[in-house]
Design a protein around this motif. Structure first.
Motif, PDB file in Angstrom:
ATOM      1  N   GLU A 108       0.819  -1.217   0.000  1.00 34.98           N
ATOM      2  CA  GLU A 108       0.000   0.000   0.000  1.00 34.98           C
ATOM      3  C   GLU A 108       0.855   1.271   0.000  1.00 34.98           C
ATOM      4  OE1 GLU A 108      -0.537  -1.834   4.226  1.00 34.98           O
ATOM      5  OE2 GLU A 108      -0.181  -2.521   2.162  1.00 34.98           O
ATOM      6  N   TYR A 109       2.089   1.159   0.490  1.00 33.61           N
ATOM      7  CA  TYR A 109       2.992   2.312   0.448  1.00 33.61           C
ATOM      8  C   TYR A 109       3.347   2.654  -1.003  1.00 33.61           C
ATOM      9  CZ  TYR A 109       3.837   1.530   5.483  1.00 33.61           C
ATOM     10  OH  TYR A 109       3.696   1.381   6.832  1.00 33.61           O
ATOM     11  N   SER A 110       3.552   1.609  -1.800  1.00 32.04           N
ATOM     12  CA  SER A 110       3.900   1.830  -3.211  1.00 32.04           C
ATOM     13  C   SER A 110       2.789   2.561  -3.944  1.00 32.04           C
ATOM     14  CB  SER A 110       4.197   0.496  -3.897  1.00 32.04           C
ATOM     15  OG  SER A 110       5.392  -0.075  -3.383  1.00 32.04           O
ATOM     16  N   LYS A 111       1.541   2.268  -3.581  1.00 34.05           N
ATOM     17  CA  LYS A 111       0.404   2.944  -4.219  1.00 34.05           C
ATOM     18  C   LYS A 111       0.458   4.443  -3.952  1.00 34.05           C
ATOM     19  CE  LYS A 111      -3.610   3.210  -6.313  1.00 34.05           C
ATOM     20  NZ  LYS A 111      -3.932   4.635  -6.109  1.00 34.05           N
ATOM     21  N   ASP A 115       0.841   7.343  -6.995  1.00 34.22           N
ATOM     22  CA  ASP A 115      -0.056   8.484  -7.197  1.00 34.22           C
ATOM     23  C   ASP A 115       0.748   9.768  -7.356  1.00 34.22           C
ATOM     24  OD1 ASP A 115      -2.215   6.805  -6.972  1.00 34.22           O
ATOM     25  OD2 ASP A 115      -2.640   7.292  -4.873  1.00 34.22           O
ATOM     26  N   ASN A 116       1.771   9.920  -6.514  1.00 33.25           N
ATOM     27  CA  ASN A 116       2.630  11.105  -6.600  1.00 33.25           C
ATOM     28  C   ASN A 116       3.397  11.117  -7.924  1.00 33.25           C
ATOM     29  OD1 ASN A 116       5.599  12.183  -6.171  1.00 33.25           O
ATOM     30  ND2 ASN A 116       4.336  13.336  -4.722  1.00 33.25           N
ATOM     31  N   LEU A 117       3.906   9.965  -8.341  1.00 34.77           N
ATOM     32  CA  LEU A 117       4.691   9.888  -9.576  1.00 34.77           C
ATOM     33  C   LEU A 117       3.845  10.202 -10.813  1.00 34.77           C
ATOM     34  CD1 LEU A 117       6.840   6.731  -8.778  1.00 34.77           C
ATOM     35  CD2 LEU A 117       7.694   9.054  -9.113  1.00 34.77           C
ATOM     36  N   LYS A 118       2.597   9.782 -10.811  1.00 35.04           N
ATOM     37  CA  LYS A 118       1.707  10.105 -11.931  1.00 35.04           C
ATOM     38  C   LYS A 118       1.561  11.620 -12.061  1.00 35.04           C
ATOM     39  CE  LYS A 118      -1.083   5.875 -11.873  1.00 35.04           C
ATOM     40  NZ  LYS A 118      -2.433   5.299 -11.569  1.00 35.04           N
ATOM     41  N   GLN A 119       1.432  12.290 -10.918  1.00 35.02           N
ATOM     42  CA  GLN A 119       1.316  13.744 -10.937  1.00 35.02           C
ATOM     43  C   GLN A 119       2.622  14.391 -11.398  1.00 35.02           C
ATOM     44  OE1 GLN A 119      -0.860  15.523  -7.462  1.00 35.02           O
ATOM     45  NE2 GLN A 119      -0.828  13.411  -6.726  1.00 35.02           N
ATOM     46  N   GLU A 145       8.145   9.661   6.001  1.00 33.59           N
ATOM     47  CA  GLU A 145       7.010   9.305   6.852  1.00 33.59           C
ATOM     48  C   GLU A 145       6.758   7.801   6.829  1.00 33.59           C
ATOM     49  OE1 GLU A 145       3.820  11.684   5.416  1.00 33.59           O
ATOM     50  OE2 GLU A 145       4.560  13.537   6.353  1.00 33.59           O
ATOM     51  N   LEU A 146       6.781   7.208   5.646  1.00 30.49           N
ATOM     52  CA  LEU A 146       6.504   5.780   5.522  1.00 30.49           C
ATOM     53  C   LEU A 146       7.609   4.925   6.129  1.00 30.49           C
ATOM     54  CD1 LEU A 146       5.064   5.721   1.882  1.00 30.49           C
ATOM     55  CD2 LEU A 146       3.786   5.614   4.034  1.00 30.49           C
ATOM     56  N   LEU A 187      13.642   4.655  -7.685  1.00 26.88           N
ATOM     57  CA  LEU A 187      13.654   4.538  -6.228  1.00 26.88           C
ATOM     58  C   LEU A 187      12.370   3.866  -5.736  1.00 26.88           C
ATOM     59  CD1 LEU A 187      14.929   5.067  -3.498  1.00 26.88           C
ATOM     60  CD2 LEU A 187      13.999   7.397  -3.567  1.00 26.88           C
ATOM     61  N   ALA A 188      11.247   4.246  -6.314  1.00 24.67           N
ATOM     62  CA  ALA A 188       9.978   3.640  -5.920  1.00 24.67           C
ATOM     63  C   ALA A 188       9.992   2.132  -6.173  1.00 24.67           C
ATOM     64  CB  ALA A 188       8.823   4.296  -6.676  1.00 24.67           C
ATOM     65  N   LYS A 189      10.589   1.704  -7.301  1.00 30.19           N
ATOM     66  CA  LYS A 189      10.665   0.274  -7.607  1.00 30.19           C
ATOM     67  C   LYS A 189      11.568  -0.444  -6.608  1.00 30.19           C
ATOM     68  CE  LYS A 189      11.626  -3.072 -11.257  1.00 30.19           C
ATOM     69  NZ  LYS A 189      12.271  -3.994 -10.290  1.00 30.19           N
ATOM     70  N   ALA A 190      12.705   0.172  -6.281  1.00 29.26           N
ATOM     71  CA  ALA A 190      13.620  -0.449  -5.319  1.00 29.26           C
ATOM     72  C   ALA A 190      12.952  -0.618  -3.964  1.00 29.26           C
ATOM     73  CB  ALA A 190      14.888   0.397  -5.187  1.00 29.26           C
TER      74      ALA A 190
END
Length: 226
Positions: A108-111, A115-119, A145-146, A187-190
């Motif tokens: 759920e953190y990746s989600k 959302d941020n990356l799409k923006q 935070e996460l 970074l998000a993928k890692a």
């Protein structure tokens, strides 16, 4: 003794003076080395000298002003030593943040990051530099935070501010946004893979991109450096 109302009014006035000077300094509307007078600033804002003095002290604490007894207050020049220290501290903190994040990461953190990356991708396609800056801020804050270390972002931001002022002197910063987004995606993928080694490598590469800009600005604008 001052009333509570007096204290609130003084704090509000100080904030107004501080925020105005801060924006002028970091945007380089007021250049490094410029002399600032308490009396002149007080006159400009139509306030007493005390809130101006308080605002000056806050700016000095952020390395934006140089206040010396019996000498003129100046906007602090850039220092390669202080910039290098800010880079070192930020890298150390971000490496520890992503290490901690990999230990606790959940799908759920990746989600949230997606959302941020799409923006980010959307604002880059529209060449909206200001909105990208905010999303970049949110991306790194969210990871702190996460990871369970929200206060780490305060240190990251303090270090980032010291370099951002210098980057105003650099040309072509907007063209780097696409590269920064690719770093964020990696970074998000890692993090999603809980791959600490890859996350650390990505952070090093991401933060290292500023080094060339620092060197170029130092070479072209030596007059703004100590």
């Amino acid at each position: 003794m001052q009333s509570i109302t007096d204290k609130i009014e003084r704090r509000t006035t100080t904030d107004i003076v501080y925020e105005s000077l801060y924006e002028a300094i970091v945007s380089l509307e007021i250049l490094p080395g410029t002399k600032l007078s308490e009396a002149d600033i007080a006159k400009k804002f139509e306030v007493s000298r005390q809130p101006v003095r308080d605002a000056f002290n806050r700016l000095e604490a952020q390395d934006l002003l140089l206040i010396r007894p019996q000498k003129a207050t100046r906007v602090r020049s850039f220092s390669m030593e202080r910039i290098g220290h800010a880079r070192f501290v930020r890298l150390a903190v971000e490496l520890e943040v992503v290490r901690a994040a990999c230990q606790v990461w959940k799908p759920e953190y990746s989600k949230l990051l997606e959302d941020n990356l799409k923006q980010q991708k959307d604002v880059v396609s529209r060449s909206d530099a200001e909105e990208f800056h905010q999303l970049d801020y949110d991306f790194h804050r969210l990871i702190c935070e996460l990871s369970g270390n929200p206060l780490a972002f305060d240190t990251i931001q303090e270090c980032k501010r010291k370099i951002d002022r210098l980057c105003v002197l650099s040309l072509g910063r907007e063209s780097e946004a696409e590269t920064l987004v690719r770093d964020h995606v990696a970074l998000a993928k890692a993090l999603a893979d809980r791959d600490e080694a890859m996350a650390s490598e990505t952070i090093r590469r991401h933060l290292g991109r500023i080094d060339k800009t620092i060197e170029e600005v130092h070479a072209k604008h030596a007059e703004y450096f100590e």
